[in-house]
Design a protein around this motif. Sequence first.
Motif, PDB file in Angstrom:
ATOM      1  N   ALA A 133       0.845  -1.198   0.000  1.00 60.94           N
ATOM      2  CA  ALA A 133       0.000   0.000   0.000  1.00 60.94           C
ATOM      3  C   ALA A 133       0.878   1.245   0.000  1.00 60.94           C
ATOM      4  CB  ALA A 133      -0.909  -0.003   1.225  1.00 60.94           C
ATOM      5  N   GLY A 134       0.548   2.183  -0.863  1.00 60.98           N
ATOM      6  CA  GLY A 134       1.319   3.415  -0.978  1.00 60.98           C
ATOM      7  C   GLY A 134       2.350   3.345  -2.085  1.00 60.98           C
ATOM      8  N   TYR A 135       2.896   2.163  -2.309  1.00 60.97           N
ATOM      9  CA  TYR A 135       3.904   1.994  -3.354  1.00 60.97           C
ATOM     10  C   TYR A 135       3.282   1.473  -4.649  1.00 60.97           C
ATOM     11  CZ  TYR A 135       7.315   2.626   0.381  1.00 60.97           C
ATOM     12  OH  TYR A 135       8.042   3.140   1.420  1.00 60.97           O
ATOM     13  N   ALA A 136       2.375   0.527  -4.528  1.00 59.60           N
ATOM     14  CA  ALA A 136       1.712  -0.001  -5.721  1.00 59.60           C
ATOM     15  C   ALA A 136       0.610   0.966  -6.164  1.00 59.60           C
ATOM     16  CB  ALA A 136       1.107  -1.371  -5.423  1.00 59.60           C
ATOM     17  N   GLN A 154      -3.197  -1.657  -9.635  1.00 59.70           N
ATOM     18  CA  GLN A 154      -2.651  -2.912  -9.105  1.00 59.70           C
ATOM     19  C   GLN A 154      -3.363  -3.313  -7.813  1.00 59.70           C
ATOM     20  OE1 GLN A 154       1.642  -3.054  -8.788  1.00 59.70           O
ATOM     21  NE2 GLN A 154       1.582  -4.581  -7.162  1.00 59.70           N
ATOM     22  N   MET A 155      -3.571  -2.366  -6.925  1.00 62.98           N
ATOM     23  CA  MET A 155      -4.179  -2.682  -5.638  1.00 62.98           C
ATOM     24  C   MET A 155      -5.660  -2.998  -5.764  1.00 62.98           C
ATOM     25  SD  MET A 155      -1.633  -2.644  -3.628  1.00 62.98           S
ATOM     26  CE  MET A 155      -2.518  -2.893  -2.101  1.00 62.98           C
ATOM     27  N   GLN A 156      -6.362  -2.342  -6.703  1.00 64.87           N
ATOM     28  CA  GLN A 156      -7.808  -2.507  -6.785  1.00 64.87           C
ATOM     29  C   GLN A 156      -8.238  -3.553  -7.804  1.00 64.87           C
ATOM     30  OE1 GLN A 156      -9.580   1.345  -7.426  1.00 64.87           O
ATOM     31  NE2 GLN A 156      -9.101   2.077  -5.358  1.00 64.87           N
ATOM     32  N   GLY A 206      11.590  10.314   4.267  1.00 64.89           N
ATOM     33  CA  GLY A 206      11.512   9.480   5.461  1.00 64.89           C
ATOM     34  C   GLY A 206      10.090   9.135   5.840  1.00 64.89           C
ATOM     35  N   LYS A 207       9.124   9.440   4.957  1.00 62.53           N
ATOM     36  CA  LYS A 207       7.706   9.164   5.224  1.00 62.53           C
ATOM     37  C   LYS A 207       7.191   8.116   4.250  1.00 62.53           C
ATOM     38  CE  LYS A 207       6.748  13.900   6.826  1.00 62.53           C
ATOM     39  NZ  LYS A 207       5.895  15.108   6.623  1.00 62.53           N
ATOM     40  N   GLU A 208       6.151   7.410   4.667  1.00 62.52           N
ATOM     41  CA  GLU A 208       5.511   6.470   3.763  1.00 62.52           C
ATOM     42  C   GLU A 208       4.735   7.246   2.700  1.00 62.52           C
ATOM     43  OE1 GLU A 208       7.391   3.585   4.812  1.00 62.52           O
ATOM     44  OE2 GLU A 208       5.614   2.883   3.719  1.00 62.52           O
ATOM     45  N   PRO A 209       4.664   6.716   1.474  1.00 60.22           N
ATOM     46  CA  PRO A 209       4.001   7.469   0.399  1.00 60.22           C
ATOM     47  C   PRO A 209       2.561   7.841   0.709  1.00 60.22           C
ATOM     48  CG  PRO A 209       5.278   5.668  -0.520  1.00 60.22           C
ATOM     49  CD  PRO A 209       5.304   5.497   0.969  1.00 60.22           C
ATOM     50  N   GLN A 210       1.833   6.966   1.427  1.00 63.77           N
ATOM     51  CA  GLN A 210       0.436   7.284   1.701  1.00 63.77           C
ATOM     52  C   GLN A 210       0.280   8.503   2.611  1.00 63.77           C
ATOM     53  OE1 GLN A 210       1.970   4.361   2.227  1.00 63.77           O
ATOM     54  NE2 GLN A 210       1.077   3.215   3.916  1.00 63.77           N
ATOM     55  N   PRO A 270      -5.357  -3.184   2.165  1.00 67.03           N
ATOM     56  CA  PRO A 270      -4.838  -4.265   1.321  1.00 67.03           C
ATOM     57  C   PRO A 270      -3.647  -4.943   1.970  1.00 67.03           C
ATOM     58  CG  PRO A 270      -5.108  -2.222   0.074  1.00 67.03           C
ATOM     59  CD  PRO A 270      -5.307  -1.885   1.514  1.00 67.03           C
ATOM     60  N   ASN A 271      -3.591  -6.265   1.837  1.00 69.81           N
ATOM     61  CA  ASN A 271      -2.468  -7.016   2.358  1.00 69.81           C
ATOM     62  C   ASN A 271      -1.217  -6.705   1.550  1.00 69.81           C
ATOM     63  OD1 ASN A 271      -3.984  -8.319   4.283  1.00 69.81           O
ATOM     64  ND2 ASN A 271      -4.549  -9.983   2.904  1.00 69.81           N
ATOM     65  N   THR A 272      -0.079  -6.774   2.228  1.00 64.84           N
ATOM     66  CA  THR A 272       1.197  -6.525   1.563  1.00 64.84           C
ATOM     67  C   THR A 272       1.763  -7.837   1.084  1.00 64.84           C
ATOM     68  OG1 THR A 272       1.634  -4.632   2.948  1.00 64.84           O
ATOM     69  CG2 THR A 272       3.534  -5.636   1.907  1.00 64.84           C
ATOM     70  N   GLY A 273       2.183  -7.853  -0.165  1.00 59.98           N
ATOM     71  CA  GLY A 273       2.807  -9.056  -0.699  1.00 59.98           C
ATOM     72  C   GLY A 273       3.927  -8.664  -1.619  1.00 59.98           C
TER      73      GLY A 273
END
Length: 713
Positions: free
Chosen positions: A232-235, A239-241, A264-268, A349-352
């Motif tokens: 989440a945040g990167y994809a 892709q996620m939906q 230093g922060k997450e994209p979301q 969403p689960n991370t994989g």
Amino acid sequence: MNLVYCSQGHPNPAGNRFCQHCGEPMLGVNPRNLPNGVTLGDRYRIVRELGKGGFGQTYLAQDLNRFHELCVLKEFAPQVQGDYALQKSQELFEREAGVLYKLQHPQIPRFRELFRVAYQGEERLFLVQDYVDGQTYQALLNTRKQQGIGFTEAEVVELFEDILPVLHYIHALWVVHRDISPDNLILRTQDRKPVLIDFGGVKEVAVRAELQYSPAALAGQSTIIPTRLGKAGYAPREQMQRGVVSAQSDLYALAATALALLTGKEPQELIDNRTLSWHWSQIGHISPKFQGILEKMLQPIPSDRYQSAQEVLQALDDTQGHPLIATVAHTPEAPVVPIISPVPTPAEPNTGATFAVVPPATSAVSASVTPKRSHWGCLGKTLLWLLVIASAGAIGWWAGSWWIRSQVEKLSSSPTPTLTLTPTTSPTATPTSSSTPVDNSEAQRQQALQQRRQNLGIELSFYEELVNQAFENLKPEQKGKVLGNTPEEASLRADRDKIANDLLNQIEQVNLTSQVRKDLGTYNSADRKQWTSRVNRLRLSSRSLTDLANGKFAALLPQYTAKTLNLDFDDWLKTPVGQLWYAIAADIVPTLEAKTALETVVFDPGATSKQLNGTLKLGEGKAYIAQLAAGQLMQLKLEAPDQVLISVYSPSGQVQILEDSPERNWSGTLPESGFYELVIISNAPETTNYQLDLTVNDTSPVTTPTPSVSPAF
């Protein structure tokens, strides 16, 4: 401090319920986990568990057929029941593993083999890959966040220049990574190049296997919601939906990775989920041209992004003057493939990891450097598209892309999102949450320590455990605590850094070989048994090896001996400082085998005495063996400084003659027949000479049987 690790490899104090870095729940020990030291199929010896991946446990192992070379074993263990389900799952796994076999690139871990082995009555299946020595960019970022800094634009551009050719290569082979993030990029210690890891087509198989072959699925009663693999945040949203991946989704994830490294922060945290606009004011100062490149890579509609990694490289070349890297000669766009039929999107969403797409044929790859492309006019582009459309299969690709765009546009039913641009501010450090950034001098001090560690080839996880043990030994009140970045803790951090510096000085003084340093953190009792077997073949017992290792350790690291720490020797060996003893022993064994640290005493014909001479540095030792008979009178005379000690062991070890003794003269009747061991060790700070006179009343050949020497560890 005892550390445990989440599946992403983040260190945490034992007892944590959640990872303090990424928030992942810390799970208990899995009974299926392989214990350290176990050997699978006489081939791979498990060193330690690295974490839980997308389809099973991952282990660091030694390949016994390749001089104990380190490698990674990833177990395939889907949650299915029954022989049929497992067989079908393994067939899927083997097919997807074939994708990795096709990837031959110096910045992708080499796939070695699929390895089947029976362990405790159960067949296990592993994917074996090369081990990459280095740190993930997430680990590097975490270290910098503790120092209140992030990556610079120049460092991120360098990452792009090094990793985009890798993406160009895999996309030309119709492979999509689909899980690019700081966790899946390793900065290799050897050459400081980024390495792309965790291709997830094989991980996808575990999810598909559970969807298709779980008992409920086989009975037509499955209620499992298909999992969208990706972070989440990167994809990107498609892709996620919808489970749709392409070369453009990898480029989106790479741009999101850049934002994470810069801030230093997450994209979301940097995007407005309602309008899909990015908060550039929070990203800090980057050049307008590089910001423009990131904006295009992060467009919500795939066709609005760059269509290939080569286009991004061209943009970097055009805007910032960076030369193009070697690229693929012919680059078909990676296909856009819906992976699983549409389902309602879960809230979180689960991370994989990744999905690899393999067409019937692949494109030829060239290692030549592509010259800068000329700028086409409108007519040139039109002619190019006519040629592409006329080629076989191009119409299908165009139609698929049109369908995907229409579907994605339907998903974005809100007004067309735009990127909100605001003036950038001057560069500012990004402190960690609820903490104060360390000052520049402290950051430089810690960076220098890490550079020294990397130069020595010591793994970060072992280094941190070693420094923590030494720090807690000096500051017992800090045991179990996590040292923060507050001004109040500055003196504690300084103390810890001084301990780290002293330890690195001592490790350098021990002068370990490079491979032994790399193996620190992996040694265990199985190594001791192997070394014992090797010295036994030299007519030495493990007592002599232990004496030699103890002598060097005590001379060079006196504050960390088992006696100083008030620990039982076997318990002490299980601590991080015990790994240094193992490393010293590992280097001593070859010197004994080469006879540079071992000498067999041979009396001249008719002589009853032998003079033995040598020169020793601090911590060094020399072993001697002499075949003697019970009832003989032996006399020893040692001329050396007081800091030189001597030990004498009988063949069976049942009779203690001398042990780490400062005595200079000894005489007595020998109780047994066989090979006697004499060990001399120097604790003198300066290089010193010694002379040992050995005299026996009768040196005729010994005819009595030589007792076997049993290990005495």
